[in-house]
Design a protein around this motif. Structure first.
Motif, PDB file in Angstrom:
ATOM      1  N   ARG A   1      -3.171  45.534  55.579  1.00  0.00           N
ATOM      2  CA  ARG A   1      -4.325  45.815  54.711  1.00  0.00           C
ATOM      3  C   ARG A   1      -4.003  46.985  53.780  1.00  0.00           C
ATOM      4  O   ARG A   1      -3.361  47.946  54.190  1.00  0.00           O
ATOM      5  CB  ARG A   1      -5.509  46.164  55.608  1.00  0.00           C
ATOM      6  CG  ARG A   1      -6.769  46.580  54.876  1.00  0.00           C
ATOM      7  CD  ARG A   1      -7.982  46.409  55.777  1.00  0.00           C
ATOM      8  NE  ARG A   1      -8.421  47.663  56.392  1.00  0.00           N
ATOM      9  CZ  ARG A   1      -9.284  48.509  55.816  1.00  0.00           C
ATOM     10  NH1 ARG A   1      -9.767  48.254  54.628  1.00  0.00           N
ATOM     11  NH2 ARG A   1      -9.658  49.602  56.454  1.00  0.00           N
ATOM     12  N   LYS A   2      -4.486  46.881  52.520  1.00  0.00           N
ATOM     13  CA  LYS A   2      -4.330  47.993  51.568  1.00  0.00           C
ATOM     14  C   LYS A   2      -5.602  48.817  51.559  1.00  0.00           C
ATOM     15  O   LYS A   2      -6.683  48.288  51.303  1.00  0.00           O
ATOM     16  CB  LYS A   2      -4.059  47.449  50.164  1.00  0.00           C
ATOM     17  CG  LYS A   2      -2.640  46.931  49.979  1.00  0.00           C
ATOM     18  CD  LYS A   2      -2.333  46.712  48.507  1.00  0.00           C
ATOM     19  CE  LYS A   2      -0.874  46.340  48.328  1.00  0.00           C
ATOM     20  NZ  LYS A   2      -0.496  46.250  46.919  1.00  0.00           N
ATOM     21  N   CYS A  24       2.941  50.535  46.034  1.00  0.00           N
ATOM     22  CA  CYS A  24       2.464  50.787  47.395  1.00  0.00           C
ATOM     23  C   CYS A  24       2.276  49.490  48.167  1.00  0.00           C
ATOM     24  O   CYS A  24       1.925  48.457  47.613  1.00  0.00           O
ATOM     25  CB  CYS A  24       1.136  51.547  47.354  1.00  0.00           C
ATOM     26  SG  CYS A  24       1.328  53.263  46.861  1.00  0.00           S
ATOM     27  N   ARG A  25       2.471  49.581  49.478  1.00  0.00           N
ATOM     28  CA  ARG A  25       2.262  48.424  50.360  1.00  0.00           C
ATOM     29  C   ARG A  25       0.934  48.507  51.092  1.00  0.00           C
ATOM     30  O   ARG A  25       0.422  47.510  51.575  1.00  0.00           O
ATOM     31  CB  ARG A  25       3.377  48.359  51.402  1.00  0.00           C
ATOM     32  CG  ARG A  25       4.738  48.150  50.771  1.00  0.00           C
ATOM     33  CD  ARG A  25       5.841  48.494  51.755  1.00  0.00           C
ATOM     34  NE  ARG A  25       7.140  48.468  51.091  1.00  0.00           N
ATOM     35  CZ  ARG A  25       8.269  48.827  51.676  1.00  0.00           C
ATOM     36  NH1 ARG A  25       8.263  49.212  52.935  1.00  0.00           N
ATOM     37  NH2 ARG A  25       9.398  48.793  51.013  1.00  0.00           N
ATOM     38  N   HIS A  26       0.410  49.723  51.221  1.00  0.00           N
ATOM     39  CA  HIS A  26      -0.799  49.919  52.035  1.00  0.00           C
ATOM     40  C   HIS A  26      -1.911  50.623  51.264  1.00  0.00           C
ATOM     41  O   HIS A  26      -2.892  51.044  51.876  1.00  0.00           O
ATOM     42  CB  HIS A  26      -0.465  50.730  53.288  1.00  0.00           C
ATOM     43  CG  HIS A  26       0.626  50.131  54.109  1.00  0.00           C
ATOM     44  ND1 HIS A  26       0.443  48.988  54.859  1.00  0.00           N
ATOM     45  CD2 HIS A  26       1.932  50.488  54.270  1.00  0.00           C
ATOM     46  CE1 HIS A  26       1.595  48.686  55.459  1.00  0.00           C
ATOM     47  NE2 HIS A  26       2.505  49.575  55.113  1.00  0.00           N
ATOM     48  N   SER A  27      -1.736  50.817  49.956  1.00  0.00           N
ATOM     49  CA  SER A  27      -2.700  51.609  49.192  1.00  0.00           C
ATOM     50  C   SER A  27      -2.959  50.942  47.852  1.00  0.00           C
ATOM     51  O   SER A  27      -2.045  50.383  47.240  1.00  0.00           O
ATOM     52  CB  SER A  27      -2.139  53.010  48.901  1.00  0.00           C
ATOM     53  OG  SER A  27      -1.494  53.543  50.036  1.00  0.00           O
ATOM     54  N   ASP A 293       1.143  55.905  50.687  1.00  0.00           N
ATOM     55  CA  ASP A 293       1.200  54.955  51.809  1.00  0.00           C
ATOM     56  C   ASP A 293       1.243  55.664  53.156  1.00  0.00           C
ATOM     57  O   ASP A 293       0.765  55.130  54.156  1.00  0.00           O
ATOM     58  CB  ASP A 293       2.420  54.037  51.661  1.00  0.00           C
ATOM     59  CG  ASP A 293       2.059  52.735  50.952  1.00  0.00           C
ATOM     60  OD1 ASP A 293       0.884  52.572  50.554  1.00  0.00           O
ATOM     61  OD2 ASP A 293       2.954  51.884  50.797  1.00  0.00           O
ATOM     62  N   SER A 296      -2.296  56.285  54.114  1.00  0.00           N
ATOM     63  CA  SER A 296      -2.941  55.007  54.462  1.00  0.00           C
ATOM     64  C   SER A 296      -2.510  54.564  55.858  1.00  0.00           C
ATOM     65  O   SER A 296      -3.342  54.140  56.675  1.00  0.00           O
ATOM     66  CB  SER A 296      -2.575  53.924  53.451  1.00  0.00           C
ATOM     67  OG  SER A 296      -3.093  54.261  52.187  1.00  0.00           O
ATOM     68  N   GLN A 297      -1.218  54.674  56.136  1.00  0.00           N
ATOM     69  CA  GLN A 297      -0.739  54.244  57.458  1.00  0.00           C
ATOM     70  C   GLN A 297      -1.300  55.127  58.569  1.00  0.00           C
ATOM     71  O   GLN A 297      -1.604  54.637  59.656  1.00  0.00           O
ATOM     72  CB  GLN A 297       0.779  54.233  57.491  1.00  0.00           C
ATOM     73  CG  GLN A 297       1.329  52.948  56.872  1.00  0.00           C
ATOM     74  CD  GLN A 297       2.832  52.936  56.845  1.00  0.00           C
ATOM     75  OE1 GLN A 297       3.447  53.767  56.184  1.00  0.00           O
ATOM     76  NE2 GLN A 297       3.426  52.013  57.562  1.00  0.00           N
ATOM     77  N   LEU A 300      -4.679  53.908  59.197  1.00  0.00           N
ATOM     78  CA  LEU A 300      -4.671  52.603  59.867  1.00  0.00           C
ATOM     79  C   LEU A 300      -4.258  52.717  61.336  1.00  0.00           C
ATOM     80  O   LEU A 300      -4.752  51.971  62.182  1.00  0.00           O
ATOM     81  CB  LEU A 300      -3.730  51.639  59.131  1.00  0.00           C
ATOM     82  CG  LEU A 300      -4.223  51.159  57.756  1.00  0.00           C
ATOM     83  CD1 LEU A 300      -3.099  50.471  56.973  1.00  0.00           C
ATOM     84  CD2 LEU A 300      -5.407  50.205  57.915  1.00  0.00           C
ATOM     85  N   THR A 301      -3.357  53.660  61.639  1.00  0.00           N
ATOM     86  CA  THR A 301      -2.821  53.728  63.003  1.00  0.00           C
ATOM     87  C   THR A 301      -3.398  54.880  63.820  1.00  0.00           C
ATOM     88  O   THR A 301      -3.148  54.978  65.022  1.00  0.00           O
ATOM     89  CB  THR A 301      -1.288  53.928  62.978  1.00  0.00           C
ATOM     90  OG1 THR A 301      -1.014  55.199  62.352  1.00  0.00           O
ATOM     91  CG2 THR A 301      -0.588  52.822  62.201  1.00  0.00           C
TER      92      THR A 301
END
Ligand code: NAD
Length: 334
Positions: A1-2, A24-27, A293, A296-297, A300-301
């Motif tokens: 998810r971004k 970005c991969r997550h943002s 990112d 964001s990670q 997420l985590t």
């Protein structure tokens, strides 16, 4: 998810950051906060931000009700970092706040407390922690590849222009070159030594007849003493160009120049009597996207950012100590 970012303040540095969401991969960029509606609409169109996600400084708190926004990135003059971090936290949003974190250590501590109380993450925009050369330098010094570390030297500065800009107004900036560009010299000293200073000395040189420096310092020279016996020697300037960080151990040294700019980093290493160019392993993302990112990670985590509010607070405490040391012309314990 971004995760969705709202950018607060659409000035010079925001315009460096916004294009970086593309990698970005997550943002992703989902909202804008600006006092200039025409500028906000133009930028929103450029980045595909829906008009309903444009806020101004008065209605900003309504961002609480916007599920498109997970993280608020504060890219305002320093005097506004505290207010917008607290308002973002009260809206239940995670916060990325630009450096220097605040006007002083007291404000920085309040920002950490507010984010803790709201159960949101707080990270400071120390992008060099996400840059390949600086990461490699941190790894080499931490691994002892230069032998026991003895000295970090770091110089950062630029020749500032317009005397009427907010950076030269202490009510908006909290101070001169040390708050703005010199913080890279302090950061280098701390992340290359891996230690926290116990004592700081500082010496200021400012031409008060220069219209740029009526109210803030131009040049600050500082020295830090670390518990291991290593020391640091730093320069901060608003009247000359520098961008260099050097770590010296008992067995050799590494030298980065440019050290902490937006690009073009270079690194040399001297070991066993030989000096060579050193190419670090290149990280998958550039420092800007990597920083976005990372937060964001963490959200997420549930992990803690590597440059949390506490990292900003430590710098603010040391900078407060530098100003005191320069004013009182004596070393100050941290
Ligand atoms: P800037 O002057 O270019 O932009 C500041 C923005 O804030 C402008 O859009 C301005 O309109 C807005 N603003 C809102 N209220 C304001 C007020 N009361 N006074 C003045 N401006 C107001 O500044 P910048 O260079 O983008 O710096 C913003 C922040 O980003 C600062 O904290 C700075 O230290 C930081 N920064 C970080 C980096 C980095 O590499 N990490 C680089 C540059 C700037």
């Amino acid at each position: 998810r971004k995760l969705g970012y709202a950018i607060v303040g659409l000035g010079g540095y925001a315009n460096i950051i916004m294009p970086r969401f593309a990698e970005c991969r997550h943002s992703r960029l989902t909202a804008l906060v600006s006092g200039d509606p025409a500028k906000a609409r133009r930028i929103a169109a450029e980045y595909g931000v829906p008009e309903r996600n444009i806020y101004d400084y008065a209605n900003f708190d309504r961002i609480r009700d916007n599920p498109d926004v997970d993280i608020v990135y504060v890219i305002l003059p320093v005097a506004l970092h505290h207010e917008y971090t607290l308002r973002a936290a009260a809206a239940g949003k995670h916060v990325l706040c630009e450096k220097p974190m605040a006007m002083n250590a007291g404000e920085a501590a309040e920002m950490i407390a507010a984010c803790d109380a709201a159960n949101v993450k707080l990270m400071i925009g120390y992008r060099s922690w996400f840059e390949s050369h600086n990461r490699e330098a941190m790894r080499m010094t931490a691994a002892g590849e230069l032998g026991p570390l003895r000295l970090v030297t770091s110089q950062h500065g630029f020749n500032i222009g317009d005397p009427n800009q907010w950076r030269l107004d202490p009510a908006l900036s909290g101070g001169g070159s040390m708050m703005d560009i010199g913080i890279y010299s302090l950061q280098s000293a701390r992340y290359l030594s891996g230690e926290e200073p116990v004592e700081v000395a500082a010496f200021e040189q400012t031409d008060r007849s220069d219209p740029r420096f009526r109210a803030v310092e131009d040049t600050l020279l500082f020295q830090l003493r670390f518990p291991s016996g290593a020391v640091a020697d730093g320069v901060s300037s608003y009247s000359s160009h520098h961008g260099r960080s050097r770590a010296v151990g008992a067995a050799g040294w590494l030298d980065m120049e440019p050290a902490t700019g937006y690009g073009g980093h270079r690194m040399r290493v001297h070991l066993e009597g030989r000096t060579r160019e050193h190419e670090p392993p290149i990280l998958p993302l550039n420092q800007f996207s990597g920083q976005l990112d990372h937060l964001s990670q963490c959200v997420l985590t549930g992990a803690e950012p590597i440059v949390p509010g506490e990292e900003g607070l430590r710098d603010m405490r040391i900078i407060d100590g530098m100003y005191q040391a320069a004013r009182e012309r004596r070393p100050v314990a941290i």
